[in-house]
Motif scaffolding. Structure first.
Motif, short mmCIF file in Angstrom:
data_model
loop_
_atom_site.label_atom_id
_atom_site.label_comp_id
_atom_site.label_asym_id
_atom_site.label_seq_id
_atom_site.Cartn_x
_atom_site.Cartn_y
_atom_site.Cartn_z
N PHE A 149 0.84 -1.21 0.00
CA PHE A 149 0.00 0.00 0.00
C PHE A 149 0.87 1.26 0.00
CE2 PHE A 149 -4.05 -2.07 2.05
CZ PHE A 149 -4.04 -3.04 1.08
N PRO A 150 1.79 1.38 0.97
CA PRO A 150 2.63 2.59 0.94
C PRO A 150 3.45 2.73 -0.34
CG PRO A 150 3.30 1.11 2.73
CD PRO A 150 2.01 0.59 2.19
N GLY A 192 1.41 4.22 -2.72
CA GLY A 192 1.24 5.61 -2.30
C GLY A 192 2.35 6.51 -2.80
N ARG A 193 3.54 5.94 -3.08
CA ARG A 193 4.66 6.73 -3.58
C ARG A 193 4.54 7.07 -5.05
NH1 ARG A 193 9.20 4.01 -3.84
NH2 ARG A 193 10.70 5.70 -3.64
N SER A 212 1.71 7.51 -6.70
CA SER A 212 0.48 8.23 -7.03
C SER A 212 0.13 9.12 -5.85
CB SER A 212 -0.64 7.22 -7.29
OG SER A 212 -1.88 7.88 -7.40
N ASP A 259 -2.72 9.89 -4.65
CA ASP A 259 -3.76 9.25 -3.84
C ASP A 259 -4.09 7.88 -4.43
OD1 ASP A 259 -4.72 11.59 -2.04
OD2 ASP A 259 -4.68 12.45 -4.06
N TYR A 260 -4.62 7.03 -3.59
CA TYR A 260 -5.15 5.76 -4.11
C TYR A 260 -6.34 5.32 -3.29
CZ TYR A 260 -2.80 3.27 -0.29
OH TYR A 260 -2.41 2.83 0.95
N CYS A 263 -8.26 1.86 -2.00
CA CYS A 263 -8.00 0.44 -1.85
C CYS A 263 -9.32 -0.31 -1.86
CB CYS A 263 -7.26 0.19 -0.55
SG CYS A 263 -7.08 -1.55 -0.18
N LEU A 288 -5.75 -1.45 -6.14
CA LEU A 288 -5.44 -0.10 -5.67
C LEU A 288 -5.60 0.84 -6.86
CD1 LEU A 288 -2.23 -1.15 -3.70
CD2 LEU A 288 -4.47 -0.68 -2.72
N LEU A 326 -5.26 4.26 -8.65
CA LEU A 326 -4.40 5.43 -8.50
C LEU A 326 -5.12 6.67 -9.03
CD1 LEU A 326 -1.05 3.87 -9.81
CD2 LEU A 326 -2.26 3.50 -7.66
#
Ligand SMILES: Cc1cc2nc3c(=O)[nH]c(=O)nc-3n(C[C@H](O)[C@H](O)[C@H](O)COP(=O)(O)OP(=O)(O)OC[C@H]3O[C@@H](n4cnc5c(N)ncnc54)[C@H](O)[C@@H]3O)c2cc1C
Ligand SMILES: Cc1cc2nc3c(=O)[nH]c(=O)nc-3n(C[C@H](O)[C@H](O)[C@H](O)COP(=O)(O)OP(=O)(O)OC[C@H]3O[C@@H](n4cnc5c(N)ncnc54)[C@H](O)[C@@H]3O)c2cc1C
Lengths: 419, 496
Positions: B338-339, B342-343, B345, B347-348, B350, B392, B394
């Motif tokens: 997940f993180p 997160g890098r 994009s 926001d994401y 889930c 996920l 993006l």
């Protein structure tokens, strides 16, 4: 599918025998309109359990039967509620699979033929067996259900996948509700591969309290013990055709051959302080655990009261010791000591038993066998404290507002208290 | 955006006196009403939704919880329970007119009972906190959500959380033995205990996964297990997700239930590798991590079978862990999925649908099409063993319309899951996020019956309203029965 075992009912009333879910709904809706109580039965194999009821009509699910989905690779099986359990277990065995929770067969204990019972009844009674310790009960393996509530409405819950938190878990919520909330019409279960082989490690001659310590040590090890039971001196002769010479503490290992052998050795080392061990191989091991599961020692053709008592595993032996001081009892232990099967020599002594359970930290007792007069006069299921009983009554009313489904089976008849 | 229940103007107007009354029940720092201090609570891990609560209350004892709830019940005030606020479905999203009841001060382990393999904890203890309390004796608590460092066991009960090890060891619901619950009317009920099956109706099952709508959990008894003797993992790369999916099916069909079996698709593999450098192969379309645990002899035997099945399905790389460090490295990328997304994009979103395993290729193909239609990228991590997908999505919340597009994309994915025989949510809960999709799975009669369960616990709909149910109906109305009296209407039902 094969024919169901014929239903024999004591009353001689004709039974309603729907063959479709819509017919189940029509029958319940009619009963609701007429305020006619219904007794819900699968095969009637567990009729002797619970409070005797007075119902005008019997709704038998025995003809609503068939497998509706079986995908062995997906580990899922669904069937209409009246499908015989024996038939489903045979089908699974053909595919080297099983219900991991090992549903017990109440037939022998209740003086009926073995091998009866339906998948609906299995879930309604939340059946389990000695593998309960590791694998849980029917509730832990149900994936989805369809049912008809006491309102005469068809409701579904869950699905066919293992991971599912969409809405309340009514599938599990109906487990152990003994047909008092809704009539199950279809049940979807998770199934699992059968273990390749099994073996049982036996320790002989332990006292109940030493046996409890040994079972706890075994279950707390990394040996993946599937079942742990203690069969005291008084019952040992009634297992595996009298081949247990003394009180036996038995631990079941299952899995791939080399793994079972390896774990057996490790377990034997761990338990060395409790004395020498013996090994029962595959066939004998299976026989033993089926007999433990079905309470063979008390399947004696009598109606002497039998209690099924659930307490913390370490407390079972203390409970039995306390009861022995007051009444004639015979007992053995499954679930690491946490499931006590108790046969009373005379009366049921519900009050004394329940006091003793509270004294060891709590749990509950169900009178699974007794003559009808006795079942009428005692609380067959554990009475609940006020707020919990009120909540249960409200829940019952939300499923069955008129009280037509198995009225009085679990709790004595009382008007639901207002919220 | 989702519509939440209209705030009760009368309650808003009484805020001052409500705060004072609550201070009488929970003295000291336990009542927070300053805007800047309440800011920390305005969202959970579904950060697209924010709302300041009426007031935050942090009780310390079950008596306080009982008195707060009884007070709110009597005065018609709504209550939103909260644990650590890691819900991904907005389950702990505050309401403007509701007390936010934060359970974080219930943070004690009350009883460790190795002989019965049971641990009694308060709900604010973290999931990992339980394992920490018992690991010196070689025990652990099996359900292991990726958020386990932070999420509370009370939240786990409310969401019926799962993790990598749920394939073999079950979800929260299979590992809970007992609960103490405070009902909205202030009644305290105890369900189950250290014994294995609870008595009466299975209220434990109804409470687990009830998303804070049925009662406030104040104490939990869980089952702990001894750690397996060994665990080893295989890292297997495939040229297509179809072949990876087939390999998963073959492993299960061979009677092998791994401790964990996880899959990642190409975008997720690349994001994870860039972030944690787990040495994942980058030239594959799908990566499978299969972990076997148990006695060494068994693990070796089964790993050999898994390798053979992987080769038969065209695996292009297979690595088997030879040390605990290597096994941890295999997992590092998956656990940071997940993180790491997160890098790449801003926001994401889930998602969390579950599908029958065999439908994986069809669903992945469908997702690729949907990705084009909605013009957004998607990366997939997947609890492959039990069919639980985490796509996920993006997006960039600062670009107008992208959040709406991401939500529409997510809804389409979940509809696809339901269409192939799956469900809307496998472990993250319905919350506010999937609330309006409930009719995709349930008809009105099904939903009404679920709401009646709610009515048995909370007939005024005061606990966490606006979550789970797309439309709230009054309990009195739900309770009415429309009876069609008359003659026996089913001459066609056999009787004998
Ligand atoms: C809690 C409980 C209390 C009982 N009390 C009494 C009693 O006091 N007197 C008596 O004579 N018998 C009692 N019974 C027995 C029961 O009424 C039936 O005899 C039993 O269902 C027989 O069906 P079966 O052999 O298929 O067993 P099962 O099918 O295994 O049935 C066991 C239980 O499940 C219920 N059940 C069966 N099928 C369904 C279904 N499709 N949907 C919902 N529920 C279903 C039954 O009502 C029964 O309560 C009780 C059963 C239970 C579970
Ligand atoms: C990075 C990340 C990874 C995650 N990975 C996973 C995963 O692998 N598996 C998984 O299942 N989930 C996962 N989650 C989701 C989340 O962590 C779980 O749902 C968790 O159980 C929520 O716990 P919490 O204490 O944060 O609860 P909160 O978010 O505070 O609340 C969640 C719900 O529980 C209710 N609640 C909380 N405490 C109580 C109580 N004491 N009594 C009654 N109701 C209560 C709230 O009202 C709310 O509805 C993940 C989340 C994040 C952010």
């Amino acid at each position: 599918m094969m024919a169901a075992g014929q239903v024999t009912m004591t009353s001689g009333d004709p039974h309603l025998r729907p063959t479709t879910e819509d017919q189940v709904r029509d029958a319940v809706a009619w009963a609701a309109a007429e305020k006619t109580p219904l007794e819900i039965v699968g095969h009637g194999s567990k009729r002797a359990i619970g409070r005797p009821m007075q119902t005008a009509e019997t709704l038998s699910l025995a003809d609503l039967k068939d497998v509706t989905l079986y995908e062995p690779d997906e580990l899922v099986l669904a069937a209409f509620a009246g499908t015989p359990l024996a038939e489903l277990e045979a089908l699974l065995a053909e595919n080297n699979q099983r219900f991991e929770f090992e549903p017990m067969d109440y037939g022998p204990l209740l003086g009926e033929e073995p091998g009866r019972g339906t998948i609906g009844g299995m879930l309604a009674a939340n059946l389990a067996g000695p593998r309960r310790l590791k694998a849980g009960a029917a509730r832990d393996h149900v994936l989805g259900i369809r049912c008809v509530t006491g309102r005469g409405e068809i409701v579904k819950s869950g699905g066919r996948v293992v991971k599912n938190v969409t809405g309340y878990d009514l599938s599990k919520g109906l487990a152990g509700s003994w047909g008092t909330l809704a009539v199950l019409t279809e049940v979807t279960m998770k199934v699992l591969p059968r273990a390749q082989t099994e073996a049982t490690l036996v320790l002989f001659g332990l006292t109940d309290s030493d046996a409890t310590a040994a079972m706890s040590l075994a279950m707390g090890s990394s040996g993946e013990v599937a079942s742990a039971a203690h069969l005291p001196e008084s019952v040992k002769g009634r297992f595996i055709d009298g081949q247990l010479p003394r009180a036996a503490t038995v631990l079941r290992l299952e899995g791939f051959g080399p793994s079972v052998d390896y774990r057996f050795e490790r377990l034997a080392q761990l338990l060395a302080p409790f004395g020498p061990t013996e090994r029962l191989d595959d066939a004998l091991s299976r026989q033993l655990w089926q007999e433990v599961r079905d309470v063979k020692p008390f399947a004696d053709g009598t109606m002497r009261p039998v209690w099924r008592v659930s307490v913390a595993p370490m407390e079972g032996h203390a409970l039995v010791a306390a009861l022995r001081l007051k009444a004639g009892i015979d007992a053995f232990y499954d679930w690491q000591g946490g499931l006590v099967w108790l046969r009373m020599e005379a009366g049921a002594d519900a009050v004394g038993l329940r006091q003793a359970i509270r004294a060891v930290g709590g749990g509950h007792a169900t009178l699974v066998r007794a003559a009808p007069e006795l079942r009428r006069s005692v609380d067959v299921f554990e009475p609940q404290p006020g707020p919990l009983a009120a909540l249960s009554a409200r829940l019952k009313a939300e499923f069955d507002p008129i009280g037509i489904l198995n009225p009085g089976r679990m709790a004595a008849l009382k008007a639901p208290e207002p919220a | 955006m989702l519509k939440m229940p209209e705030p009760d103007a009368d309650v808003l107007a009484r805020r001052k006196s409500i705060v004072a009354d609550l201070r009488d029940i929970v003295p000291g720092e336990g009542v927070v009403d300053a805007t800047n201090e309440m800011r920390a609570f305005e969202t959970d891990a579904l950060t697209a939704y924010r709302q300041m609560p009426l007031v935050v209350v942090l009780p310390e004892t079950v008596e306080q919880v009982s008195r707060v709830l009884r007070y709110c019940h009597k005065n018609g005030i709504r209550v939103v329970p909260r644990g650590s606020g890691t819900s991904l479905s907005g389950g702990a999203l505050p309401l403007a007119d509701a007390v936010l009841l934060v359970m974080s001060r219930f943070n004690r382990v009350l009883d460790i009972d190795y002989a019965n393999r049971a641990v009694v904890v308060q709900p604010g203890v973290t999931n990992l906190g339980i394992t920490h309390a018992v690991q010196d004796e070689g025990f652990y608590y099996a359900p292991d959500p990726s958020s386990q460092i932070a999420c509370s066991i009370g939240g786990n009960i409310a969401e019926n959380s799962g993790g990598v090890h749920s394939l073999k060891y079950g979800l929260t619901t299979n590992n809970v033995l007992g609960l103490e619950v405070v009902l909205i009317n202030g009644d305290i009920v105890r369900l189950g205990g250290k014994h294995l099956d609870s008595e009466g109706y299975d209220l434990l099952a109804l409470m687990t996964g009830s998303e804070g709508l049925l009662g406030v959990v104040t104490e939990i008894t869980v089952r702990i297990l001894q750690k397996p003797e060994t665990a080893r993992a295989a890292l297997i790369g495939f040229p297509t997700s179809e072949t990876a999916g087939q390999c998963v099916a073959d492993i299960i069909a061979a009677g092998i239930i791994p401790g964990g079996m996880e899959m990642m698709d190409r975008p997720a593999i690349h994001a994870a590798e860039d972030f944690v450098h787990a040495d994942y192969p980058l030239d594959v379309e799908a990566l499978l991590i299969v972990e076997l645990d148990g006695p060494e002899a068994e693990v070796d035997f089964l790993l050999a079978e898994v390798e053979a099945l992987a080769l038969r399905n065209g695996a292009t790389t297979i690595r088997v862990s030879k040390s605990e460090e290597e096994r941890a490295t295999f997992w590092a990328g998956r656990k940071a999925a997940f993180p790491s997304v997160g890098r790449i994009s801003p926001d994401y979103l889930c998602m969390d649908g579950t599908i029958p395993r065999k439908e994986l290729p069809r669903v992945l193909a469908g997702m690729r099409e949907l990705s084009e239609i909605h013009g957004l990228r998607v990366a997939n991590v997947f609890h492959a063993g039990d069919g639980n997908l985490h796509p996920l999505i993006l997006y960039d919340a600062n670009k107008p319309g992208e959040l709406a597009a991401a939500e529409a994309f997510g809804a389409d994915i979940l509809r696809l899951c339901v269409k192939v025989g799956g469900v809307l949510t496998g472990e993250h809960g319905v919350g506010v996020e999937k609330r309006d999709l409930m009719p995709e799975m349930f008809n009105e009669i099904d939903l009404d019956q679920q709401m009646r369960v709610k009515c048995a616990f909370d007939e005024k709909h005061l606990l966490n309203p606006g979550k789970v149910f797309p439309q709230l109906r009054r309990c009195a109305e739900l309770g009415r029965m429309h009876i069609h009296a008359g003659a026996m209407p089913f001459p066609d039902i056999p009787r004998f």
